[in-house]
Design a protein around this motif. Structure first.
Motif, mmCIF file in Angstrom:
data_model
loop_
_atom_site.group_PDB
_atom_site.id
_atom_site.type_symbol
_atom_site.label_atom_id
_atom_site.label_comp_id
_atom_site.label_asym_id
_atom_site.label_seq_id
_atom_site.Cartn_x
_atom_site.Cartn_y
_atom_site.Cartn_z
ATOM 1 N N THR B 127 -2.552 -2.037 2.648
ATOM 2 C CA THR B 127 -2.834 -0.836 1.853
ATOM 3 C C THR B 127 -3.246 -1.231 0.439
ATOM 4 O O THR B 127 -2.965 -2.343 -0.017
ATOM 5 C CB THR B 127 -1.602 0.086 1.795
ATOM 6 O OG1 THR B 127 -0.467 -0.686 1.434
ATOM 7 C CG2 THR B 127 -1.358 0.764 3.123
ATOM 8 N N ALA B 169 0.470 -5.052 0.488
ATOM 9 C CA ALA B 169 -0.275 -4.110 -0.347
ATOM 10 C C ALA B 169 -0.895 -4.871 -1.507
ATOM 11 O O ALA B 169 -0.362 -5.882 -1.965
ATOM 12 C CB ALA B 169 0.647 -3.012 -0.886
ATOM 13 N N ALA B 178 -0.308 1.627 -5.547
ATOM 14 C CA ALA B 178 -0.142 1.195 -4.155
ATOM 15 C C ALA B 178 1.287 0.751 -3.851
ATOM 16 O O ALA B 178 1.559 0.241 -2.772
ATOM 17 C CB ALA B 178 -1.126 0.067 -3.848
ATOM 18 N N HIS B 183 6.633 -3.787 -1.059
ATOM 19 C CA HIS B 183 6.066 -4.318 0.185
ATOM 20 C C HIS B 183 6.615 -5.705 0.506
ATOM 21 O O HIS B 183 7.147 -6.392 -0.354
ATOM 22 C CB HIS B 183 4.540 -4.354 0.076
ATOM 23 C CG HIS B 183 3.919 -3.006 0.300
ATOM 24 N ND1 HIS B 183 3.972 -1.998 -0.644
ATOM 25 C CD2 HIS B 183 3.266 -2.500 1.376
ATOM 26 C CE1 HIS B 183 3.360 -0.923 -0.157
ATOM 27 N NE2 HIS B 183 2.929 -1.200 1.063
ATOM 28 N N HIS B 375 -1.727 6.542 -0.236
ATOM 29 C CA HIS B 375 -0.410 6.385 0.394
ATOM 30 C C HIS B 375 0.463 7.601 0.109
ATOM 31 O O HIS B 375 1.476 7.807 0.759
ATOM 32 C CB HIS B 375 0.265 5.073 -0.042
ATOM 33 C CG HIS B 375 1.123 5.179 -1.257
ATOM 34 N ND1 HIS B 375 0.633 5.073 -2.538
ATOM 35 C CD2 HIS B 375 2.452 5.406 -1.402
ATOM 36 C CE1 HIS B 375 1.615 5.226 -3.400
ATOM 37 N NE2 HIS B 375 2.731 5.422 -2.737
#
Lengths: 112, 551
Positions: B127, B169, B178, B183, B375
């Motif tokens: 992402t 990400a 993000a 992450h 997101h």
């Protein structure tokens, strides 16, 4: 020996081909209409339903069969939140799911 | 946008053919459910509460109008006329039939889309910033690197059976949109003093039942070394990550057990062994991929557009929309428009087939046929000329998509919860809707200002409640839905974990609790101070007193 149960139970599953929620009837068929679900209230009765359900699983008609607590008022209905949601369809989309019609989608697809 | 080459095309087509055969074998009984389940999950097909659910990847949240039209067509033809955009910038369908899934995958492959690596213990969709390549506060467009990661991680044989799922990400902007520190690996594009491009590498972040903010193990990794370094991080995890307990299998647990410094040391040691083994792609290949992301040739215009200002003076909702739903583009006179998928009475992240077609048409007309998914479960039209904004907003508003609430309290992340999800313990969507109902007035929302509210229906935290300024977690308390409130989380560059405020509430009490929290903020804030800053200044006590006051 059959395991102990807490109150009446019914069998819930998903149909293999389309994933739709179905309930096992007295004669071992599968229906989206929860009111037609077979209910057992003895350990032996539940075990018999489970045996029948596992035969359907082996015949590749349904997956994820489970015996779950049932309420038996006017008609059978799952007692717990999650299976009640499965029986009705999403609460936030009353236009979809089984709540629209108890025979939502074709009852004719019922397996046996 | 990236376009498939022959290699991409062949690999996807082969995968669809393979899955079609697997479905046929399952229906004939040649594969048992136990054998088939991991195969369908590898193709993004879950079994949820009411039906199968297909999660389709939107790599790094970027798609074309053509792809969006196809997603809409699939919703019409194979589903119930809608889809749900997710926090991994993907889309999921709630009602596909198993026997029709191979046809859906064929239709997706036709427009260069797929559903693999949206489930299972592999590297998931990378992402990124929804404004990547288009925003004014950016060092470099992160999408070419995300595409490199997509290609490197696609069916990577060594990383297809990791201890647990793995999420990466990447952002190239100063403002982290993000949530990279939440992450498994977070990457921040940076320029060093010589002006060279590289990455700050962060590992071990994650939500779930053990929320952890990732830790930096390398301040600056040259861009050319990205893939080999990722490979080294993954190798350490694959070898040492726990496989005995699924709740302790994510990389965050390993990084915590070893310490970030030791994890970094092990990564560097592994990297020195493998970095000359041609894992990193040649410069020409990087240049080839970067060429697909060349910014569109936009004319430099003025940021001051008289007709936009005039319309804003006449229409308060448009004025709010202009303020909240647009982000300055790197080319003057342009913006990136966020289309809120959080309309009043709607389901956060849901879009109907008609809305998807409509957004695709808007993109063709105004945003170079390009659409992004954020997101935070909204859609974005990048590269829009500012002068077109009144016309765009009027069209959006006429189609139920004119909500001006981006970044405000009702722009919530909400997981599907027990309305759809087999793992959930409580419903999330009705709570979001009840809160949206209570805070329906845009003037009130505007006065409250930036506030991120996030709701999860179970401890897996798909609704990112740990990162919410206000986070709500639904639990099952003796067969009843119960909702806990946490405050002070952040998914931005100042990432923090939200702290539980106290005991939970029923579905009505939680809405009152949110209102009391907001009232404390409004009463205590200093001039220009946003909710999170006030909470950080005051701490939880005044909020706790207001929410749990015995009245």
């Amino acid at each position: 020996m059959a395991k102990k149960i807490k109150g009446p139970q019914l069998i819930i599953a998903n149909r293999l081909d389309d994933g739709r929620v179905v309930f096992m009837t007295e004669n071992g068929n599968w229906t989206p209409d929860v009111a037609r679900a077979a209910v057992a209230d003895t350990p032996e009765g539940v075990e018999a339903l489970e045996v029948q359900a596992s035969t359907s699983e082996k015949s590749n008609l349904v997956v994820d069969t489970q015996a779950v607590p049932a309420e038996t008022g006017d008609a059978a209905f799952p007692a717990h939140m999650k299976q009640a949601m499965q029986a009705k369809g999403p609460s936030v989309r009353p236009d979809l799911g089984y709540q629209v019609s108890k025979t939502w989608e074709t009852d004719a697809q019922e397996g046996n | 946008m990236y376009a498939y080459d022959t290699f991409d095309r062949n690999i996807i087509d082969a995968r669809v053919a393979e899955f079609r055969d697997q479905v046929e074998r399952r229906m004939k009984g040649e594969l048992t459910e136990e054998e088939f389940r991991p195969l369908r999950l590898m193709n993004g097909l879950y079994l949820q509460l009411h039906a199968y659910m297909l999660r389709v990847a939107v790599p790094y949240g970027t798609m074309s109008s053509k792809q969006m039209h196809r997603l809409a067509d699939i919703a019409t033809k194979y589903d119930k006329g809608y889809g749900h955009f997710t926090t991994r910038q993907n889309i999921q369908y709630n009602w596909p039939k198993l026997v029709e899934t191979p046809d859906i995958l064929t239709e997706l492959a036709d427009v260069e889309m797929h559903a693999h690596q949206t489930s299972g213990n592999c590297i998931r969709n990378t992402t990124t910033d929804q404004f990547a390549g288009a925003t004014r506060d950016e060092v470099e467009d992160p999408r070419p690197y995300a595409e490199l990661i997509r290609q490197w991680s696609t069916f990577h044989p060594e990383f297809s059976f990791l201890p647990r799922k793995f999420k990466i990400a990447i952002t190239g902007a100063g403002q982290d949109r993000a949530a990279v520190k939440w992450h498994d690996i977070g990457l921040i594009l940076r320029k060093n003093t010589e002006g060279e491009i590289g990455f700050e590498v962060i590992v071990g972040g994650g939500m779930g039942r053990t929320p952890v903010i990732g830790k930096t193990i390398r301040e600056f990794l040259p861009e050319a070394d990205l893939l080999s370094y990722l490979e080294a991080i993954l190798r350490v995890y694959n070898e040492q990550g726990r496989r005995d307990n699924k709740y302790k299998a994510r990389i965050k647990i390993l990084v915590d057990a070893l310490g970030a410094e030791e994890y970094g040391r092990l990564t560097e040691a592994e990297w020195h062994k493998i970095k000359d083994q041609h894992i990193d792609v040649p410069e020409e290949e990087v240049a080839r991929i970067k060429a697909f992301f060349t910014p569109p040739p936009l004319p430099v215009l003025s940021d001051d557009v008289e007709e936009v200002d005039t319309f804003a003076r006449e229409n308060f909702i448009f004025k709010s929309w202009l303020e909240n739903n647009t982000n300055p583009h790197k080319v003057l006179g342009h913006v990136n428009v966020t289309i809120s998928l959080k309309p009043h009475d709607g389901i956060p992240g849901d879009a109907t087939d008609a809305q998807m077609h409509f957004v695709a048409d808007l993109a063709e007309k105004y945003s170079q046929s390009e659409i992004r998914v954020s997101h935070e479960q909204n859609l974005i039209l990048p590269h829009v000329a500012k002068k077109d904004l009144p016309e765009i907003w009027k069209a959006l508003d006429a189609n139920g998509l004119g909500s001006a609430n981006v970044g405000l309290l009702t722009d919530m992340i909400v997981c599907p919860g027990m309305d759809y999800c087999a793992l959930a313990n409580a419903r999330s969507i009705p709570i979001g809707q009840a809160i949206a109902d209570r805070f329906d007035d845009i003037r009130r929302l505007q006065d409250i200002g930036p506030l991120k509210l996030k709701i999860s229906g179970c401890i897996n935290s798909c609704g990112h409640h740990h990162a919410g300024h206000i986070g709500i977690l639904g639990v099952d308390r003796r067969g009843e839905e119960n909702y806990q409130i946490s405050l002070g989380g952040s998914g931005a560059e100042d990432a923090t974990k939200a702290a539980l405020l106290g005991p939970g509430f029923d579905e009505h009490g939680i809405v009152d609790a949110v209102e009391k929290v907001v009232a404390v903020y409004l009463g205590e804030r200093e001039e220009g101070e946003e909710f999170l800053a006030t909470y950080r200044r005051l701490g939880p006590t005044p909020f706790k007193e207001a929410v749990y006051d015995a009245d």
